[in-house]
Design an enzyme around this catalytic site. Sequence first.
Site, short mmCIF file in Angstrom:
data_model
loop_
_atom_site.label_atom_id
_atom_site.label_comp_id
_atom_site.label_asym_id
_atom_site.label_seq_id
_atom_site.Cartn_x
_atom_site.Cartn_y
_atom_site.Cartn_z
N ASP A 100 42.29 23.72 -4.29
CA ASP A 100 41.11 24.45 -4.75
C ASP A 100 41.53 25.90 -5.02
O ASP A 100 41.90 26.62 -4.10
CB ASP A 100 40.06 24.40 -3.61
N ASP A 207 37.58 26.96 -8.89
CA ASP A 207 36.28 27.44 -8.41
C ASP A 207 35.62 28.35 -9.45
O ASP A 207 36.29 29.22 -10.03
CB ASP A 207 36.54 28.24 -7.12
N GLU A 257 34.99 24.01 -11.92
CA GLU A 257 33.61 24.10 -11.44
C GLU A 257 32.92 25.17 -12.27
O GLU A 257 33.38 26.31 -12.33
CB GLU A 257 33.59 24.49 -9.96
N HIS A 331 30.32 20.05 -1.04
CA HIS A 331 30.06 20.92 0.12
C HIS A 331 29.02 22.00 -0.19
O HIS A 331 28.72 22.80 0.69
CB HIS A 331 31.37 21.57 0.56
N ASP A 332 28.53 22.04 -1.42
CA ASP A 332 27.49 23.03 -1.77
C ASP A 332 26.14 22.37 -1.97
O ASP A 332 25.18 23.03 -2.41
CB ASP A 332 27.86 23.75 -3.09
C1 NOJ Z 1 31.79 27.52 -5.37
C2 NOJ Z 1 32.21 26.92 -4.07
O1 NOJ Z 1 32.12 25.54 -4.15
C3 NOJ Z 1 31.29 27.52 -3.02
O2 NOJ Z 1 31.40 26.87 -1.78
C4 NOJ Z 1 31.61 28.99 -2.93
O3 NOJ Z 1 30.69 29.60 -2.06
C5 NOJ Z 1 31.50 29.67 -4.30
N1 NOJ Z 1 32.08 28.91 -5.36
C6 NOJ Z 1 32.18 31.00 -4.28
O4 NOJ Z 1 33.57 30.85 -4.26
#
Ligand code: NOJ
Length: 586
Positions: A100, A207, A257, A331-332
């Site tokens: 990541d 990310d 992402e 995880h978000d």
């Molecule tokens: C996306 C990540 O998946 C998340 O967990 C993170 O807080 C933000 N980007 C900032 O890096």
Amino acid sequence: MNAIMRDPAQSVVYQIYIKSFCDSNGDGIGDLPGITSKLDYLAYLGVDYLWITPFFPSPQRDNGYDVADYCAVDPVYGTMADFDELVAEARSRGIGIMLDMVLCHTSDQHEWFQRALAGEERFRRYYILRDGHGSIGPGDPGEPPTNWQCAFGGSAWQWEPRLGKWYLHLHDVSQPDLDWTNPEVREEMAKVVSFWRERGVAGFRFDVINLISKPEVFEDDTEGLGRRMFSDGPHVHEYLKELVERSGIDGMMTVGELAATDLENCVRYTNPAEHELGQVFSFHHLKVDYAGGDKWALAEPDIARLREIFASWQEGMQAGGGHNALFWCNHDQPRAITRFGGRGQVGKPGGSWDHVGKMLAVCTHLMQGVPYVFEGEELGQTNAGFASIDDVRDVESLNNYRILVEKGASEDEALEVIRERSRDNGRTPMQWTAGPAAGFTTGEPWIGVPENHELINVEAEQGRAGSMLEFYRGLIQMRHTLDVVSRGRVGFVEACESAPRAIVYERWLEGDAAAAARAAGQPVRLLVACSFDAEPCRVKPVRADGGVVALDGAEVLVDTYADDAVRVGEDSLELRPHEAVVLSLA
Ligand code: NOJ
Ligand code: CA
């Protein structure tokens, strides 16, 4: 011995949230040796790549997405030797490791930011520093330079006296954004990616990568919180191409992402001719239960909207030669099984938990793209059911709890929203056993373990016919073995008025690929019908051109009810509550 990695088109990726996967040393925090110890399980499940969330040195304000050193391992997660062992052990099982890469911002503890604070001009130029609005001179902050809000609530700008400027942070205040217009920053980032590629990783997840290019002019967003001003910015494609070329990762397994993106940009990010990314995560389908687009306002999922989003992204990416990452959970996100109605008979066969979990799995795993399974999703792990705000750890949840209360919600009301929407729902430990701490740790877990681990866990599900885990395993095998699943075209069909909450699509092979599949005795055309309805419905599939889909002679390949009782007529199909069916059409 190195096994050969599977072609991304036939692959399934498994996401490991390292902090919560498996703890090897009893400190309550998952780690690299913990992952290595579970590789046989992951090989049994059949996944091809593991995306591991950040394990780099970090103050953990945002659980590792605040990186203080990109080319090292945080001691809490293990050592570089542990990492090398994981890569080698995974590879010997035909599994590739994806890392990541958090390249949009650093932690404020990163040496670069610290040296900027100490006044080194070179490092001040690594970050995005601006004078305040209405400032009357050095030392006077004035107001934030723009009205942009950060992702976790509050202004995206922080005044820092040691810099004499405001710095931009699109996430937490401890995550200053890097200035990608600076060629030195771009070079540093390419070096980071090369470093890990050379250490043997098979791919990368990037990310919030569509936020790296900020607008030429910084001005207030008069329509919103600023997102549209800095998503998919003016140089993003150019920077990505440069990164990919310099770090030598073109053609590797990569996924970006993307925050608040659109189809046109995603086609560009992922059409192989552009040499940018392999696939993209977009999030529109996970906002269908945001009331008025507000994550912190609860609503029931709008299934008609969900269908429209899937249809336009599946068909639109296909038309442009782009590639989707397919997912419900990470995880978000809160756990999709809870979100889409799987609250009945949790952990047991035959209720809405069982049906919704399997239906959701069919819905994405049969689509065009690369499926991602998030740890515990394959077991049917649910939302955590937090009883108190003290049980919540996530910075975004804690900020928004406070904001809700400040806006006038009672503490109970605010907690109810956080309970549904907190990212921590996806961050509770992986449920390995029915025993203490679900077998995740011998110590005190860093975040609580849901009580339902007594029913939902690997030990209970592995090898048990009809379990969620075995169901996922079957879907993963389908992608490995059936060309129509891994390479087929996709088209959405209308399910007709009597099934307003069904999502139905076809997959098919054409030309030589169809002939080859036929010769091998494989299906050539599939109909996938998923009911998001708690009531029974009747699907009468009609193609976009008005053609009726003939169902006579169809063979049932998958049925989430698994009771041989699927009722298929000549041109219609009955679906029971939350049922999903995959038919091979004659
Ligand atoms: C996306 C990540 O998946 C998340 O967990 C993170 O807080 C933000 N980007 C900032 O890096
Ligand atoms: Ca540990």
